[in-house]
Every structure is written in C-alpha cells, then in structure tokens.
Design an enzyme around this catalytic site. Structure first.
Site, PDB file in Angstrom:
ATOM      1  N   TYR A 196       0.836  -1.206   0.000  1.00  0.00           N
ATOM      2  CA  TYR A 196       0.000   0.000   0.000  1.00  0.00           C
ATOM      3  C   TYR A 196       0.872   1.257   0.000  1.00  0.00           C
ATOM      4  O   TYR A 196       0.633   2.196  -0.767  1.00  0.00           O
ATOM      5  CB  TYR A 196      -0.938   0.010   1.219  1.00  0.00           C
ATOM      6  CG  TYR A 196      -1.703   1.307   1.331  1.00  0.00           C
ATOM      7  CD1 TYR A 196      -2.788   1.560   0.494  1.00  0.00           C
ATOM      8  CD2 TYR A 196      -1.309   2.302   2.238  1.00  0.00           C
ATOM      9  CE1 TYR A 196      -3.467   2.773   0.563  1.00  0.00           C
ATOM     10  CE2 TYR A 196      -1.990   3.504   2.308  1.00  0.00           C
ATOM     11  CZ  TYR A 196      -3.067   3.731   1.468  1.00  0.00           C
ATOM     12  OH  TYR A 196      -3.730   4.941   1.526  1.00  0.00           O
TER      13      TYR A 196
ATOM     14  N   ARG B 236       1.811   8.829  12.633  1.00  0.00           N
ATOM     15  CA  ARG B 236       1.415  10.089  13.279  1.00  0.00           C
ATOM     16  C   ARG B 236      -0.082  10.323  13.204  1.00  0.00           C
ATOM     17  O   ARG B 236      -0.689  10.856  14.152  1.00  0.00           O
ATOM     18  CB  ARG B 236       2.147  11.247  12.604  1.00  0.00           C
ATOM     19  CG  ARG B 236       1.841  12.627  13.155  1.00  0.00           C
ATOM     20  CD  ARG B 236       2.238  13.693  12.160  1.00  0.00           C
ATOM     21  NE  ARG B 236       1.472  13.574  10.924  1.00  0.00           N
ATOM     22  CZ  ARG B 236       1.828  14.127   9.760  1.00  0.00           C
ATOM     23  NH1 ARG B 236       2.940  14.821   9.675  1.00  0.00           N
ATOM     24  NH2 ARG B 236       1.068  13.968   8.679  1.00  0.00           N
TER      25      ARG B 236
ATOM     26  N   ARG C  21     -10.525   5.203   8.499  1.00  0.00           N
ATOM     27  CA  ARG C  21      -9.505   4.810   7.532  1.00  0.00           C
ATOM     28  C   ARG C  21      -8.419   4.080   8.319  1.00  0.00           C
ATOM     29  O   ARG C  21      -7.842   4.631   9.248  1.00  0.00           O
ATOM     30  CB  ARG C  21      -8.947   6.038   6.820  1.00  0.00           C
ATOM     31  CG  ARG C  21     -10.020   6.804   6.076  1.00  0.00           C
ATOM     32  CD  ARG C  21      -9.581   8.207   5.708  1.00  0.00           C
ATOM     33  NE  ARG C  21      -8.453   8.194   4.803  1.00  0.00           N
ATOM     34  CZ  ARG C  21      -7.402   8.997   4.900  1.00  0.00           C
ATOM     35  NH1 ARG C  21      -7.316   9.865   5.890  1.00  0.00           N
ATOM     36  NH2 ARG C  21      -6.420   8.930   4.040  1.00  0.00           N
TER      37      ARG C  21
ATOM     38  N   PHE D  48      15.352  19.765  -1.681  1.00  0.00           N
ATOM     39  CA  PHE D  48      13.975  19.354  -1.919  1.00  0.00           C
ATOM     40  C   PHE D  48      13.724  17.946  -1.355  1.00  0.00           C
ATOM     41  O   PHE D  48      12.663  17.682  -0.773  1.00  0.00           O
ATOM     42  CB  PHE D  48      13.692  19.381  -3.423  1.00  0.00           C
ATOM     43  CG  PHE D  48      12.362  18.823  -3.815  1.00  0.00           C
ATOM     44  CD1 PHE D  48      11.219  19.604  -3.744  1.00  0.00           C
ATOM     45  CD2 PHE D  48      12.236  17.521  -4.255  1.00  0.00           C
ATOM     46  CE1 PHE D  48       9.976  19.091  -4.109  1.00  0.00           C
ATOM     47  CE2 PHE D  48      11.007  16.997  -4.623  1.00  0.00           C
ATOM     48  CZ  PHE D  48       9.873  17.792  -4.546  1.00  0.00           C
TER      49      PHE D  48
END
Length: 409
Positions: free
Chosen positions: A168, A212, A225, A285
């Site tokens: 997933y 988290r 969920r 980034f």
C-alpha cells in the site's frame, strides 16, 4: 509563525521562523501571471505551504513539472480519501485518472475546503500539464496510472499483513519517489536513481505519516480509515480503534513502537539515495522532508499522545530544518541527533526494544561511517534564553503588523 508561547520557550527558533515567514511571503508573490499556472501555484500554497516553499526553489522547468505532479497526485489522493464516495464510483475514477489529466474540461466534485476547489477546477491543472515537456508528461502519466490502480486495489482490500502495508505504501508514496526520480532525470540534473532506493524514500515518509495520523484516520467520518497492518496491531488489541482507549494505553504504545521500528528499516536506503544527489536544490527538496520524517518518528516513539491528539514537530524546529539543511553533513547530523532522541526513549521492557535499538544503532553507524558528523550542525541543541521576554513580545507584535501589511499589498 508559531505561537508566542512557543517562541518564548524556544527563542533560538525565532530567527528561523522570521526567515521562513519572509520566504513564504516572497514565494506567494512569485505566482505566474497565466491563469492556469496562477491557479496551480496558488493551490499548491493552500494544500501544502511548506512543500510549496521547497518546490518553488527548484529550477523553473523542473519546478513546473513537480508542481503539476504534486497537484495531480493530490487530486488522486482526494478521491481516495473521500469516504463519502461509494466504491463502485470511486474505483473506476481511480483507475482512469491518468487519462483525465489529458482532458481539458474534466473535473469531479469531491473533497472539502481547498481540495474541493482543486477538484472542481481541475481543468487548470490539465491545461498546465499539457504545456510540460513530453518526458515529464510520460513520467506523470505512468505514475498516476500505477498509483490509481494500486489505490483501487486497496479500496476493496484491507491492510492485513506487513507485506500489504509495504505494498500500500508503495502505491501511495513509493511511486511518488519513483516519479520524482524520473522527473529529476528528465531535467538533466540527476542520474536516474534505482527503483529500490526511490521506493524507500517514499515509504519512509508515508509510514511516518500513517503512524502520526492514527487518531485522525481512525476517527474519520463517515468511515474510519485503517492503514496500520492487522498483523501488527492484532498482537495488542482485538480492534484497531481499541488502541485509542485509556485501558489499552500500554499495549497501544507497544504497537506504536513496533511500527516506528518498521519504518526505521528504510533509513539506510534513504541516506544512500540522498548522498548520490548532485544538484544542491534537488538535494534540499529531497532532504528536508526526510529529516522531518525522522524527527516525527522520534517524537511519536513511545508517545501515548499519538492516541490522544495531534503529534507534530514544533513550527520553530521545522523552520530550522528548512533554513539550515544544505549538505549531507546536515542530513547525517539530523538523523544522528534524532536517532539519539529516539534511543533515549526506548524502554527495555518493550517487546520490540532489541529490534528498535538494532535499527537505531545501524542508522547511527551509517552516519558515523560517512565521516561527516564532525561537520554537522544540530537542530536539537537549544540555546539558553538570552532575550528579555518583554522585548521578544514587542518584536513579535511588530513583525505581526509588518507581515499583515505585506499581505495587503
């Protein structure tokens, strides 16, 4: 810019917070004039302010590609996240989403707040996508197609095993890592990274978020969920939602610690990926979110508050990470410091303590073996307050007035 109380408690954050706020104001003023690009960059700031700031530091061509890639996947994620959409409607949209990015007039109303605006006016994103180079378009289409198919698969399937969990996370985040590596390569700024390392970059970030966000996800209305793997949580509770109740506190924290330990297995791959980057802006980034992830895991580990409320790094520490991350020495230093913080929280009676310590020590060894720790700067060393509290309050108020003035201009 963070609460006044937080600044008074951590005055060493003040300078970084001011710099971050100024950079954010400047970034918002650099919105392109074309309507579709203006929409895309404005929306980027609304759905992810800190990520938008890092994206806008990229070189123009790559910046546009990453902006559209992010918004396309954010839109796809909005469809997946909307629990009010029935599966028979949601699955076909997810599976065909990669085709809709070529349709200038396509939109689908779902989500809430800024995400609803993104979905309702998705034609702006499609128009901007059509102006990207073909190599960028091909990479975005490929990843969107594979991600949509993976999301559709897990609409009809629960995360049962740890392998399911990894699968997933690959679909929703590992593929983002693969896609970004393709965009970096297409720009000519980087060599094409391996799929394995790119996947680990995504999995590490996603697992930190899943850990988290336990409480937010389990309390989702109209339907919870659930992304924590049953193979793990079933050792500690009969139902995943039971972990939020006080009587399950000890078992809940043990379950949490096992998942944090699982996430740490990706760190060495992430360090290898970042150490191979050549362009300093691409490096920043990639590095900033990874440091935020290890910081989040260090904060969540052995922390019952994950099951009670919101656990996140303070704004000032986030500002320092964004401001100070420049080199691999900074990355190794941050990972070493946060792993030390996590290690200090390990309870020898925790059932996974030995595995956790093993993972932490492997991370610390990788950092030491780099030979760069002596060049590191610490995000965690807090200076003793040297400012008068009244002076800080006055400066804070003046800056608030100043930024309010800038916002009206």
């Amino acid at each position: 810019m963070g609460s006044l109380a937080a600044i008074l408690k951590h005055p060493e954050d003040f300078y970084a917070l001011v710099k971050l706020k100024i950079a954010a104001v400047q970034a918002e003023k650099q919105i392109p004039p074309d309507p579709h690009w203006a929409f895309c960059y404005t929306m980027l700031h609304k759905v992810s302010r800190s990520f938008a700031l890092v994206i806008q530091q990229l070189r123009p061509e790559l910046r546009n590609a990453v902006c559209i890639f992010y918004l396309v996947l954010r839109a796809l994620d909005t469809v997946e996240d909307d629990t009010s959409i029935s599966s028979d409607i949601k699955v076909p949209i997810l599976e065909s989403f990669h085709q809709h990015i070529y349709e200038r007039n396509w939109h689908f109303s779902c989500g809430t707040k800024h995400y609803k605006v993104l979905m309702d006016q998705f034609h702006h994103v499609s128009t901007a996508f059509s102006e990207l180079g073909k190599s960028y378009q091909d990479a975005i289409e490929d990843i969107t197609k594979r991600m949509g198919a993976g999301m559709a698969k897990f609409i009809c399937k629960e995360v049962e095993t740890v392998d399911d969990y990894d699968e997933y996370c690959h679909y929703v985040a590992g593929l983002v890592g693969l896609g970004l590596s393709k965009l970096f390569h297409a720009s000519g700024l980087e060599e094409l990274a391996s799929d394995s390392l790119s996947n680990s970059m995504g999995l590490f970030l996603q697992k930190a978020n899943i850990i988290r966000d336990y409480l937010e996800d389990i309390n989702e209305i109209p339907k919870s969920r659930m992304f924590w793997p049953r193979q793990v949580w079933s050792k500690y509770a009969d139902k995943l939602e039971d972990l939020k109740y006080e009587e399950c506190s000890i078992k809940a924290v043990q379950c949490l610690n096992e998942l944090v330990t699982n996430a740490l297995t990706h760190v060495e791959d992430c360090l290898k990926y970042m150490s191979a980057l050549r362009d300093p802006v691409v490096f920043r980034f990639c590095a900033i979110p990874q440091i935020m992830a290890i910081g989040t895991l260090a904060l969540c580990y052995n922390n019952l508050e994950v099951f009670r409320g919101v656990v996140k790094m303070r704004r000032g520490l986030t500002a320092k990470v964004i401001d100070q991350t420049r080199t691999m020495a900074d990355v190794y230093g941050a990972f070493f410091d946060f792993s030390c913080t996590l290690k200090a929280k390990v309870d020898k009676n925790d059932p996974n303590a030995s595995q956790t310590l093993s993972q932490v020590e492997a991370i610390q060894k990788a950092c030491r073996d780099s030979g760069l720790l002596n060049k590191k700067r610490s995000y965690l060393v807090e200076s003793k307050p040297t400012y008068n509290s009244a002076l800080i309050i006055i400066i804070f108020v003046l800056l608030a007035v100043f930024f309010a003035f800038l916002s009206t201009k």
